[in-house]
Design an enzyme around this catalytic site. Structure first.
Site, PDB file in Angstrom:
ATOM      1  N   ASP A 171     -67.731  75.304 -33.994  1.00 25.96           N
ATOM      2  CA  ASP A 171     -67.707  76.609 -33.326  1.00 25.96           C
ATOM      3  C   ASP A 171     -67.872  77.750 -34.323  1.00 25.96           C
ATOM      4  OD1 ASP A 171     -65.235  76.160 -34.508  1.00 25.96           O
ATOM      5  OD2 ASP A 171     -64.113  76.147 -32.640  1.00 25.96           O
ATOM      6  N   ASN A 188     -52.310  75.006 -27.252  1.00 29.22           N
ATOM      7  CA  ASN A 188     -52.514  74.829 -25.805  1.00 29.22           C
ATOM      8  C   ASN A 188     -53.437  73.648 -25.497  1.00 29.22           C
ATOM      9  OD1 ASN A 188     -55.003  75.809 -26.578  1.00 29.22           O
ATOM     10  ND2 ASN A 188     -55.021  77.586 -25.209  1.00 29.22           N
ATOM     11  N   GLU A 208     -61.127  76.044 -24.152  1.00 31.27           N
ATOM     12  CA  GLU A 208     -59.786  76.394 -23.693  1.00 31.27           C
ATOM     13  C   GLU A 208     -59.445  75.599 -22.425  1.00 31.27           C
ATOM     14  OE1 GLU A 208     -57.908  78.062 -25.539  1.00 31.27           O
ATOM     15  OE2 GLU A 208     -58.802  79.898 -26.323  1.00 31.27           O
TER      16      GLU A 208
END
Ligand code: GLP
Length: 251
Positions: free
Chosen positions: A71, A140, A147
Site C-alpha cells: 500500500d 482492528n 479496513e
C-alpha cells in the site's frame, strides 16, 4: 470455526523477526528470482534489519528478486518522509542488493488512481504472481489498508482510512498529529493478497492480541479482514507471546 492458519509463537519481537527473515531466506535460497510482497509499519522493521544482516554477513542476495508493496498513502510522493516508498528504501532496499527498478510501490501521487491500481495488478500477474507476501495487522484486524468491511474479493484500489487507523499511525512513531495523516490510501485488495502462494503475517505486542485471536479463531468475516486469510492454503502468523495472549487453542 478456526481455519487453516498456522500460528508460530516466539518469545519476543526479535524472535519474530528472526523467524520471519528465515522464511524469506529459505525462499530466496531455493528461488533466487522470487517475487516477494512486502509490508510497512513498525512490526516488520526488525525483520528488514535481520534481512539486511543476512545480506551483509551471510551473502543472502536479493539481486534477482522482484518486490511489490501492499500500500501507499494517497497524496504523498515517494520522497515524503512518511511515504511507504521512503520507508522501504530506508528500512530495506538501501541495505540489500535488490535492484530499485524491480521494486514496486504504488504511486500515491498518480494522476489516475484506478489506472495506477490496475497497472499494479497487471505487473504482479506479469511477474508470475507473488511467492511470499509479508503482512502486518492493524489493531482492528486490517491488512494492508483493507479496513473492516472490505470484501474478500477486493482488488487494488483507492480506500478511506478509519479514524482508529489514522490514530494508530499518528501516535508519535510515524505522523506526529492525526491531521497530518492522509485520509486515503492505495491498497492491494484482500483478493490480491490471497492470491500470493504463501502468506506470513507478523504481530507483536499486546495491542494486537484481540485482532490475532479474531483473525485466527474468530469467524471468517470482513469484520476482521485478516480472518479472510483462514482458507488460504499456506498462511502462517508469526507472533510474540503478547500478541498470542488472546488465543484459546494451541496452534
Ligand atoms: C498500517 C499499514 C499496515 C500495517 C499496519 C500495522 O496501517 N498499512 O500494512 O500492518 O499499519 O502497523 P504496525 O506494524 O506499525 O502496528
Amino acid at each position: 470455526m478456526p481455519g487453516n492458519i498456522k500460528v508460530t509463537v516466539c518469545p519476543d519481537a526479535q524472535g519474530v523477526a528472526r523467524k520471519a527473515a528465515g522464511v524469506f531466506a529459505a525462499l530466496l535460497r531455493s528461488k533466487p528470482a522470487a517475487v516477494i510482497g512486502l509490508a510497512t509499519g513498525s512490526t516488520p522493521e526488525q525483520t528488514y534489519a535481520e534481512l539486511a544482516r543476512l545480506h551483509r554477513e551471510e551473502k543472502l542476495s536479493l539481486a534477482k528478486v522482484s518486490s511489490f508493496n501492499l500500500d501507499e498513502y494517497w497524496g504523498l510522493d515517494g520522497d515524503h518522509d512518511q511515504s511507504y516508498r521512503h520507508f522501504m528504501n530506508t528500512h530495506l532496499f538501501n541495505h540489500v542488493d535488490i535492484r530499485p527498478w524491480n521494486t514496486c510501490v504504488l504511486n500515491g501521487k498518480a494522476a489516475n488512481p484506478a489506472l495506477e491500481c490496475q497497472a499494479f495488478e497487471t505487473k504482479i500477474l506479469a511477474a508470475g504472481g507473488v511467492d511470499l507476501w509479508l503482512l502486518g495487522i492493524g489493531g482492528n484486524g486490517h491488512i494492508a489498508f483493507n479496513e473492516p468491511g472490505s470484501p474478500v474479493d477486493s482488488r487494488t484500489r483507492l480506500v478511506s482510512l478509519t479514524p482508529s487507523t489514522i490514530a494508530a499511525n499518528s501516535d508519535g512513531r510515524f505522523f506526529k498529529d492525526p491531521a497530518e495523516v492522509p485520509r486515503c490510501a492505495l491498497s492491494a485488495g484482500i483478493g490480491t493478497i490471497r492470491e500470493a502462494r504463501q502468506l506470513v503475517l507478523l504481530a507483536t505486542g499486546p495491542k494486537k492480541a484481540a485482532a490475532i485471536a479474531a483473525a485466527a479463531e474468530g469467524s471468517f468475516s470482513p469484520d476482521c479482514p485478516a480472518s479472510l486469510l483462514q482458507d488460504h492454503p499456506d498462511c502462517t502468523f508469526i507472533v510474540d507471546r503478547e500478541a498470542a495472549a488472546g488465543l484459546k487453542h494451541p496452534h
